[in-house]
Each structure stands twice: as structure tokens, then as C-alpha cells.
Motif scaffolding. Structure first.
Motif, PDB file in Angstrom:
ATOM      1  N   LYS A  98       0.840  -1.184   0.000  1.00  0.00           N
ATOM      2  CA  LYS A  98       0.000   0.000   0.000  1.00  0.00           C
ATOM      3  C   LYS A  98       0.881   1.241   0.000  1.00  0.00           C
ATOM      4  O   LYS A  98       1.983   1.227   0.531  1.00  0.00           O
ATOM      5  CB  LYS A  98      -0.902  -0.016   1.228  1.00  0.00           C
ATOM      6  CG  LYS A  98      -1.901  -1.154   1.137  1.00  0.00           C
ATOM      7  CD  LYS A  98      -2.587  -1.413   2.449  1.00  0.00           C
ATOM      8  CE  LYS A  98      -3.493  -2.622   2.307  1.00  0.00           C
ATOM      9  NZ  LYS A  98      -4.116  -3.001   3.546  1.00  0.00           N
ATOM     10  N   SER A  99       0.356   2.286  -0.583  1.00  0.00           N
ATOM     11  CA  SER A  99       1.159   3.507  -0.643  1.00  0.00           C
ATOM     12  C   SER A  99       1.244   4.120   0.749  1.00  0.00           C
ATOM     13  O   SER A  99       0.442   3.833   1.622  1.00  0.00           O
ATOM     14  CB  SER A  99       0.509   4.496  -1.603  1.00  0.00           C
ATOM     15  OG  SER A  99      -0.657   5.011  -1.027  1.00  0.00           O
ATOM     16  N   GLU A 103      -2.753  11.359  -7.064  1.00  0.00           N
ATOM     17  CA  GLU A 103      -1.929  10.316  -7.693  1.00  0.00           C
ATOM     18  C   GLU A 103      -2.096  10.264  -9.211  1.00  0.00           C
ATOM     19  O   GLU A 103      -1.179   9.868  -9.924  1.00  0.00           O
ATOM     20  CB  GLU A 103      -2.315   8.961  -7.088  1.00  0.00           C
ATOM     21  CG  GLU A 103      -1.440   7.799  -7.464  1.00  0.00           C
ATOM     22  CD  GLU A 103      -0.060   7.847  -6.825  1.00  0.00           C
ATOM     23  OE1 GLU A 103       0.914   7.570  -7.527  1.00  0.00           O
ATOM     24  OE2 GLU A 103       0.039   8.202  -5.617  1.00  0.00           O
ATOM     25  N   SER A 136       0.962  -2.967  -8.927  1.00  0.00           N
ATOM     26  CA  SER A 136       1.304  -1.758  -8.177  1.00  0.00           C
ATOM     27  C   SER A 136       0.378  -0.607  -8.564  1.00  0.00           C
ATOM     28  O   SER A 136      -0.034   0.192  -7.718  1.00  0.00           O
ATOM     29  CB  SER A 136       2.770  -1.386  -8.400  1.00  0.00           C
ATOM     30  OG  SER A 136       3.034  -1.231  -9.781  1.00  0.00           O
ATOM     31  N   ARG A 190      -3.026  -1.182  -7.021  1.00  0.00           N
ATOM     32  CA  ARG A 190      -2.957  -0.822  -5.597  1.00  0.00           C
ATOM     33  C   ARG A 190      -3.113   0.684  -5.417  1.00  0.00           C
ATOM     34  O   ARG A 190      -3.816   1.152  -4.520  1.00  0.00           O
ATOM     35  CB  ARG A 190      -1.631  -1.328  -5.013  1.00  0.00           C
ATOM     36  CG  ARG A 190      -1.243  -0.762  -3.673  1.00  0.00           C
ATOM     37  CD  ARG A 190      -2.297  -0.948  -2.592  1.00  0.00           C
ATOM     38  NE  ARG A 190      -2.600  -2.346  -2.315  1.00  0.00           N
ATOM     39  CZ  ARG A 190      -3.675  -2.762  -1.636  1.00  0.00           C
ATOM     40  NH1 ARG A 190      -4.550  -1.893  -1.168  1.00  0.00           N
ATOM     41  NH2 ARG A 190      -3.881  -4.041  -1.429  1.00  0.00           N
ATOM     42  N   LYS A 191      -2.485   1.452  -6.307  1.00  0.00           N
ATOM     43  CA  LYS A 191      -2.609   2.912  -6.195  1.00  0.00           C
ATOM     44  C   LYS A 191      -4.040   3.374  -6.421  1.00  0.00           C
ATOM     45  O   LYS A 191      -4.536   4.283  -5.740  1.00  0.00           O
ATOM     46  CB  LYS A 191      -1.668   3.592  -7.202  1.00  0.00           C
ATOM     47  CG  LYS A 191      -0.205   3.501  -6.804  1.00  0.00           C
ATOM     48  CD  LYS A 191       0.693   4.170  -7.842  1.00  0.00           C
ATOM     49  CE  LYS A 191       2.157   4.021  -7.419  1.00  0.00           C
ATOM     50  NZ  LYS A 191       3.079   4.487  -8.474  1.00  0.00           N
ATOM     51  N   TYR A 192      -4.700   2.756  -7.388  1.00  0.00           N
ATOM     52  CA  TYR A 192      -6.109   3.121  -7.602  1.00  0.00           C
ATOM     53  C   TYR A 192      -6.935   2.772  -6.362  1.00  0.00           C
ATOM     54  O   TYR A 192      -7.764   3.556  -5.904  1.00  0.00           O
ATOM     55  CB  TYR A 192      -6.667   2.403  -8.837  1.00  0.00           C
ATOM     56  CG  TYR A 192      -6.181   2.972 -10.145  1.00  0.00           C
ATOM     57  CD1 TYR A 192      -6.632   4.222 -10.588  1.00  0.00           C
ATOM     58  CD2 TYR A 192      -5.275   2.300 -10.947  1.00  0.00           C
ATOM     59  CE1 TYR A 192      -6.192   4.756 -11.800  1.00  0.00           C
ATOM     60  CE2 TYR A 192      -4.828   2.823 -12.155  1.00  0.00           C
ATOM     61  CZ  TYR A 192      -5.283   4.047 -12.566  1.00  0.00           C
ATOM     62  OH  TYR A 192      -4.844   4.592 -13.753  1.00  0.00           O
ATOM     63  N   ASP A 249      -5.967   2.469  -3.291  1.00  0.00           N
ATOM     64  CA  ASP A 249      -5.619   3.360  -2.185  1.00  0.00           C
ATOM     65  C   ASP A 249      -6.289   4.725  -2.334  1.00  0.00           C
ATOM     66  O   ASP A 249      -6.778   5.310  -1.356  1.00  0.00           O
ATOM     67  CB  ASP A 249      -4.098   3.550  -2.113  1.00  0.00           C
ATOM     68  CG  ASP A 249      -3.382   2.316  -1.568  1.00  0.00           C
ATOM     69  OD1 ASP A 249      -4.059   1.409  -1.059  1.00  0.00           O
ATOM     70  OD2 ASP A 249      -2.140   2.267  -1.675  1.00  0.00           O
TER      71      ASP A 249
END
Ligand SMILES: [Zn+2]
Length: 282
Positions: free
Chosen positions: A58-59, A216, A265, A268-270, A272
Motif C-alpha cells: 500500500k502507498s 496520484e 502496483s 494498488r494505487k487506484y 488506495d
């Protein structure tokens, strides 16, 4: 064809007037897609080092927020757009269902795909499962509109009503503008909403999610300075009785966004960013 979304400058007015034009919720199949791709993502929040070379951690922002977020008692509905089996069952997804405004529209569509044929349904499923985990970790109860990424449907009307007992509904999609130069996310809310209060809450949710996404990702300002679009024609939103948004996370035909969407990755950013937006809204 799904996602026939024109050039940005024409988009807003055209979206309301051209049949078949869609926020990836209408239209026929993605070109060249005849079978569903396998679900390729590991869903454990601790699984790392995906094939994309990125890790699944996670970020930093979301970790901090997740650590402090307390969503106990909240019920959050997540709708991962489309379904992996839609493309092979046109007879099922083309049947007409209530559009929530007195008319009907097709049960569902296949969604779009990246230029390397990574399907929207796979992307939305991967992001939804990651978001589900984060929300559950923060104490929320999560309900999903579909139980896997290999089935068909559910229809767009049920993608609103399944959230009737939730506090909020987040529908995850990605767009497929024909031009690969179109880039960025946008968020859609029903206009009008279920009632004045719900409409305002949906607008606030859209702003909150747009703000976290904007930290982001690139907002597509063809939809307005906040990248928020208000539409009367999306049955999932129309059939929702709770504050609801559709998040078009980005453009699958845009090379840089496609790369993000295809990678663990990036997914995961989306997830988060969506998590942060929901937490901030509460
Ligand atoms: Zn879609």
C-alpha cells in the motif's frame, strides 16, 4: 463499441445526445475479445512482487490513513464494473432492464480493454478486491455487486439496488476513448439523484474521491475542473438509493494509464486513492 467517447471537447454535450455513447456502461463487446482473461492478481494484501515488477504494498498515504481510519459500523458497497463472462454471453447481457428513470437499457456490457486486450472487468475486479481488503481492515463491512470475475452480470439495475442497505456505493470502471491521447480519470454522479439529500451527498463523495484520485492520477478536465460529470442515463447510479459515484479510473487506451492499470502496483494505487476518498467523505 463501448466507450466511444470522442474528443474531450465534444464529450460533455455529446454524451447526453448520442445513442451508444457511454461511460463504459453501454455498447457491445470489446473488439477482439472472445474469451475472458484469467484473473491474474493475487488478492492477499501481503502478496508482493507481481509479474509487473512492482510490489503490492500500500502507498504511504493510504497506509497512514488506513491506520487512523475507523470505519466500524459503516457498510460500503463496491461495484466492480462489468464481469469476466459478459463477452461470451451477449444474449444474457443484451436483455433490457429498468434504467431507473422509467425506461430500459441493456443489462450490461463487456466494458473496454487496453490495447493489449487486458479487460476492464479484470481491472475493476482487481481494484475492488484490494479496496475491499483495505476497507475491511479499517473495520467496515463491504458488499460487492458480484462474487467473482468469471460470471455474467449482474445487470445495471441490480448494480444500484444491491447497495440499498449500505452507506455508500462506489462503482469502479475505466474508460476506453478511441484516441490514445485522451488521459485521466473522471467521476460520474446521477443527475438528478434519488432525492435532494442523496444527490448532494453523491456530489460531496465525488469531490472527495476526485481530490484523493487527483493526488496520484490525472483528472480529465474535459469533464469540468473537478473532473465530475453529472448524467441522467446511467442505470446503476439511477437505481441507487444511497450516495453513489461511478469512478472512471482512467483511459485504458492511453499507454501510460494502461500500464498502470495492468500492473498490481498501479491497481494498488487506484485502490488506495479510492479508499482515501471514501474515508475522507465519511
Ligand atoms: Zn465500464
Amino acid at each position: 463499441m463501448p466507450h466511444r467517447l470522442l474528443v474531450p471537447s465534444l464529450l460533455f454535450t455529446a454524451a447526453l445526445s448520442l445513442p451508444g455513447l457511454a461511460a463504459c456502461s453501454q455498447g457491445a463487446g470489446a473488439p477482439g475479445r472472445t474469451s475472458q482473461a484469467a484473473e491474474t492478481t493475487g488478492e492477499s494484501p501481503t502478496a508482493g512482487n507481481g509479474a509487473d515488477g512492482g510490489d503490492d504494498a500500500k502507498s504511504g498515504t493510504a497506509s497512514a490513513k488506513e491506520a487512523e481510519a475507523d470505519l466500524k459500523g459503516k457498510v460500503i458497497a463496491i461495484d466492480p464494473g462489468h464481469n469476466g463472462g459478459n463477452a461470451v454471453h451477449p444474449e444474457k447481457i443484451n436483455r433490457q432492464v429498468p434504467d431507473g428513470r422509467g425506461g430500459t437499457k441493456a443489462c450490461n456490457t463487456t466494458g473496454t480493454s487496453t490495447n493489449s486486450d487486458y479487460p476492464e472487468a479484470d481491472f475493476t475486479w482487481a481494484v475492488a478486491k484490494k479496496l475491499e481488503q483495505s476497507l475491511t481492515d479499517a473495520g467496515a463491512e463491504v458488499v460487492l455487486s458480484r462474487k467473482d470475475n468469471t460470471g455474467v452480470g449482474p445487470c445495471v439495475d441490480e448494480r444500484g439496488t444491491f447497495a440499498d442497505d449500505a452507506d455508500v456505493l462506489v462503482s469502479i470502471h475505466a474508460n476506453g476513448s478511441e484516441s490514445s491521447s485522451v488521459k485521466g480519470f473522471h467521476i460520474i454522479v446521477a443527475d438528478p439523484g434519488e432525492d435532494e439529500k442523496t444527490e448532494k451527498a453523491s456530489g460531496d463523495l465525488a469531490k472527495s474521491v476526485g481530490s484523493s484520485m487527483g493526488e496520484e492520477f490525472t483528472p480529465n478536465k474535459a469533464y469540468g475542473k473537478d473532473a465530475i460529470s453529472r448524467r441522467p442515463d446511467l442505470a446503476g447510479l439511477n437505481n441507487a438509493s444511497v450516495p453513489a459515484v461511478i469512478v472512471e479510473c482512467g483511459e485504458m487506451r492511453n499507454p501510460s494509464e494502461a500500464k498502470l492499470m495492468e500492473s498490481k502496483s498501479g491497481q494498488r494505487k487506484y485502490a488506495d486513492a479510492l479508499f482515501d476518498g471514501v474515508v475522507d467523505w465519511f
